[in-house]
Design an enzyme around this catalytic site. Structure first.
Site, PDB file in Angstrom:
ATOM      1  N   ASN A   1     -14.505  -0.353   3.082  1.00  0.00           N
ATOM      2  CA  ASN A   1     -13.446   0.632   3.295  1.00  0.00           C
ATOM      3  C   ASN A   1     -12.935   0.523   4.725  1.00  0.00           C
ATOM      4  OD1 ASN A   1     -11.540   2.498   2.641  1.00  0.00           O
ATOM      5  ND2 ASN A   1     -12.838   4.258   2.995  1.00  0.00           N
TER       6      ASN A   1
ATOM      7  N   SER B   1      -9.334   3.282  -6.132  1.00  0.00           N
ATOM      8  CA  SER B   1      -9.070   2.236  -5.140  1.00  0.00           C
ATOM      9  C   SER B   1      -7.626   1.758  -5.220  1.00  0.00           C
ATOM     10  CB  SER B   1     -10.004   1.057  -5.421  1.00  0.00           C
ATOM     11  OG  SER B   1      -9.675  -0.049  -4.632  1.00  0.00           O
ATOM     12  N   SER B   2      -7.177   1.095  -4.168  1.00  0.00           N
ATOM     13  CA  SER B   2      -5.866   0.429  -4.199  1.00  0.00           C
ATOM     14  C   SER B   2      -6.019  -1.084  -4.236  1.00  0.00           C
ATOM     15  CB  SER B   2      -5.061   0.784  -2.948  1.00  0.00           C
ATOM     16  OG  SER B   2      -4.876   2.168  -2.872  1.00  0.00           O
TER      17      SER B   2
ATOM     18  N   THR C   1     -14.827  -4.819   0.039  1.00  0.00           N
ATOM     19  CA  THR C   1     -14.588  -3.915   1.174  1.00  0.00           C
ATOM     20  C   THR C   1     -15.778  -3.063   1.543  1.00  0.00           C
ATOM     21  OG1 THR C   1     -13.028  -2.269   2.014  1.00  0.00           O
ATOM     22  CG2 THR C   1     -13.731  -1.998  -0.261  1.00  0.00           C
TER      23      THR C   1
ATOM     24  N   GLY D   1      -5.877  -3.637   3.212  1.00  0.00           N
ATOM     25  CA  GLY D   1      -4.802  -2.799   3.749  1.00  0.00           C
ATOM     26  C   GLY D   1      -4.692  -1.440   3.081  1.00  0.00           C
TER      27      GLY D   1
ATOM     28  N   THR E   1     -10.810  -4.206   4.456  1.00  0.00           N
ATOM     29  CA  THR E   1     -11.155  -4.882   3.231  1.00  0.00           C
ATOM     30  C   THR E   1     -10.904  -6.359   3.437  1.00  0.00           C
ATOM     31  OG1 THR E   1     -10.509  -2.902   2.131  1.00  0.00           O
ATOM     32  CG2 THR E   1     -10.384  -4.910   0.809  1.00  0.00           C
TER      33      THR E   1
ATOM     34  N   ARG F   1     -17.338  -1.783  -7.750  1.00  0.00           N
ATOM     35  CA  ARG F   1     -16.977  -0.674  -6.868  1.00  0.00           C
ATOM     36  C   ARG F   1     -18.208   0.216  -6.616  1.00  0.00           C
ATOM     37  NH1 ARG F   1     -13.167   0.906  -3.234  1.00  0.00           N
ATOM     38  NH2 ARG F   1     -12.199   2.907  -3.686  1.00  0.00           N
TER      39      ARG F   1
HETATM   40  O1  DON Z   1     -10.390   0.675  -2.172  1.00  0.00           O
HETATM   41  C1  DON Z   1      -9.490   0.933  -1.400  1.00  0.00           C
HETATM   42  O2  DON Z   1      -8.332   1.097  -1.744  1.00  0.00           O
HETATM   43  C2  DON Z   1      -9.804   0.999   0.073  1.00  0.00           C
HETATM   44  N1  DON Z   1     -11.186   1.325   0.250  1.00  0.00           N
HETATM   45  C3  DON Z   1      -9.473  -0.316   0.701  1.00  0.00           C
HETATM   46  C4  DON Z   1      -9.707  -0.296   2.174  1.00  0.00           C
HETATM   47  C5  DON Z   1      -8.933  -1.303   2.889  1.00  0.00           C
HETATM   48  O3  DON Z   1      -8.215  -2.082   2.327  1.00  0.00           O
HETATM   49  C6  DON Z   1      -9.025  -1.293   4.360  1.00  0.00           C
HETATM   50  N2  DON Z   1      -8.363  -2.438   4.905  1.00  0.00           N
HETATM   51  N3  DON Z   1      -7.576  -2.535   5.723  1.00  0.00           N
END
Ligand code: DON
Length: 567
Positions: A396, A447-448, A394, A468, A376, A103
């Protein structure tokens, strides 16, 4: 005749049982790509094929991961990257598990209120667009960490296919052409030079990434230092600072990806291995799975009123906890054991009612006594030796901060937006955060991303993950449930329509197609606020399932250009 009667009764009962199970839920119907022993499923065919070719040469899943991640940086600049970061969860052939955190980190010069004006208000766009949004990239260091620990082929052999692909060029797909047309004006807004993606690219054109090929050659020749020191670092830092950003050479020099323990929990007879903080994915899904475990969700039916209600209420409680307790474990103490314990979760679910929705406004994070204190891409890989990986990477947002280091041929992330810039104010995914996810130098933003591996009977069962933003967690959850509870094959599980809830805002989002108005009306009557019109696709899952005969079924999401390959 005596013998026939019980037989008729059994047949009748079976027919009745089958009637209760939705059509898609019968016998794990297999519609996806099948391979005998090794597979890669990723966002682009080129990347999946490069990963598979490495395994055909005798490389393992970790070698294939390095090759696939780099190939995505070339073939899928929307999210694939060397200027971003990610997470990887693995399970080796002998059942050892773990996770890699590559990350991004906040730069040394970052500060808690860096996105607020003098009145304490958020400065619109500062954490999402342009040089101030950029976190210190982690991808390249992450790949070298993987190689050191698990690599079996020389790094130069793993990176070469991506160098060749960048020089040869990548064919633009329909979906990519649409995306480029949409985002083009942002590239102009942020950068002070014309970038290769500015041209009027049409489906079928070939884009060559010659500068990126040179950067990859430096990484091939100088290892980690080919990115974090020397010419590439110089280009990156000079450009970011020219555009008003704060990343320094020191930030790049000191970046380190970290090995972490994965979050592990059981759901019925499954063992689920998922990403630990600084991702919220593993803990949130552990909470949701544990909350629904006492119920026979299979008998409710896929996307039925009761299933949607149960999942929504479990999600509501998990995301409320996420916003309060979760952040970078190197900076905050997270009561992980309590958060994922059945006792705590059953208490959280105690006020759940089938009769009406729990309004999010009446629900806060759980009280833990003694506790101190978008875009991502995901890929899944299995090799013929029995190793499996699940990795999500990602920038982001789409093309990250839109800052394109033209000399080096790559985009930089806008991951700083994943911090909570101001308590209670949502980020670009509508997620609210608190102190645990506030900005500090060298801290990782919450993060998710939820790369996940599932075991059944002590054997690899599934590798699942998705992009997502906040919807990643619930997309992964539903995909696993679709296979395990609702008896779909991997591809059907990925295709099935999805819905999402995250505590705040207090709405349940449904994908545009696949949910009938009767269900929506019934939920509304119980007090659920539904968003379906103008809603977007939820997640883009790439997954692998081990079939009972030992073969692998890929689930490549039709929502993108995703593709499974294997042998
Ligand atoms: O880490 C995260 O949760 C976000 N930066 C992820 C971004 C993401 O999944 C965008 N995609 N659609």
């Amino acid at each position: 005749m005596k013998k026939i009667i019980p037989f008729i009764v059994v047949v009748f009962l079976l027919i009745q049982c089958k009637k209760n199970i939705p059509e898609t839920a019968q016998n794990n119907k297999i519609t996806g790509f099948i391979a005998d022993s090794a597979m890669v499923v990723s966002a682009r065919e080129e990347a999946s094929k490069i990963g598979v070719a490495i395994m055909q040469k005798g490389g393992n899943a970790f070698d294939a991961m390095i090759a696939t991640e780099l190939a995505l940086a070339v073939a899928y600049p929307f999210a694939g990257n060397i200027g971003g970061g990610g997470f990887m969860v693995y399970r080796t052939s002998d059942g050892k598990t773990g996770a890699l955190d590559y990350r991004e980190k906040a730069p040394l010069a970052a500060s808690k209120n860096m996105y607020l004006d003098e009145n304490g208000n958020i400065i619109e766009g500062k954490s999402t667009l342009g040089a101030m949004a950029v976190g210190v990239p982690g991808t390249v260091d992450g790949l070298f960490k993987v190689h050191q620990k698990f690599g079996s082929l020389p790094f130069s052999e793993l990176i070469q296919p991506s160098i060749d692909l960048a020089n040869k060029g990548v064919v633009v797909t329909e979906k990519q052409a649409e995306r480029l047309a949409f985002y083009k004006h942002f590239f102009g807004e942020v950068n002070d030079t014309i970038i290769v993606l500015d041209a009027d690219w049409k489906a079928g054109d070939t884009i060559k990434y010659v500068k990126l090929a040179k950067t990859l050659e430096r990484i091939r020749d100088f290892g980690r230092d080919g990115f974090y020191k020397g010419e590439t670092a110089e280009m990156l830092v000079n450009y970011v600072q020219k555009l008003g950003g704060i990343i320094t050479k020191k930030d790049l020099e000191i970046y380190e990806a970290k090995w972490r323990n994965a979050i592990e929990f059981t759901y019925k007879d499954l063992k689920i291995i998922a990403m630990s903080p600084p991702s919220s994915g593993g803990i949130c899904n552990a909470q949701i799975f544990k909350a629904i475990e006492p119920f026979d969700i299979a008998s409710f039916g896929h996307n039925s009123l009761k299933s949607v209600q149960l999942l929504t209420e479990a999600e509501r409680r998990a995301y409320a906890d996420r916003s309060y307790y979760l952040g970078d474990p190197d900076f905050v103490t997270i009561p992980i054991d309590t958060l994922i314990s059945s006792t705590y979760i059953q208490k959280r679910m105690a006020n759940f009612s089938w009769d009406k929705a729990t309004p999010s406004s009446t629900l806060k994070h759980g009280n833990i006594v003694g506790f101190e204190s978008d875009e991502t891409t995901h890929y899944s890989i299995v090799d013929k030796y029995g190793n499996s990986i699940s990795a999500t990477t990602t920038l982001n947002g789409a093309y990250g901060s839109k800052v394109y280091v033209s000399e080096g041929g790559f985009f930089l992330n806008n991951e700083m937006d994943d911090f909570s810039s101001k308590p209670g104010i949502p980020n670009m995914f509508g997620l609210i955060g608190a102190e645990a996810n506030s900005i500090a130098p060298e801290k990782r933003m919450l993060s998710s991303m939820t790369p996940t591996i599932v075991e059944k009977n002590n054997q690899f069962y599934m590798s699942v993950g998705s992009p997502g933003g906040s919807t990643i967690i619930t997309s992964v959850l539903q995909t696993i449930l679709n296979v395990y509870e609702f008896k779909m094959g991997m591809q059907d599980a990925v295709n099935a329509p999805r819905f999402h809830h995250q505590w705040l805002p207090d709405v349940v989002t449904f994908e545009p197609k696949g949910f009938d108005s009767l269900l929506v009306n019934q939920l509304q009557e119980k007090g659920y606020q539904i968003k379906q019109e103008n809603s977007v696709i939820l997640g883009k899952v790439d997954a692998i399932l081990r079939l009972p005969n030992g073969k692998l079924e890929g689930g490549a999401d039709y929502r993108g250009d995703d593709k499974a390959a294997g042998f």
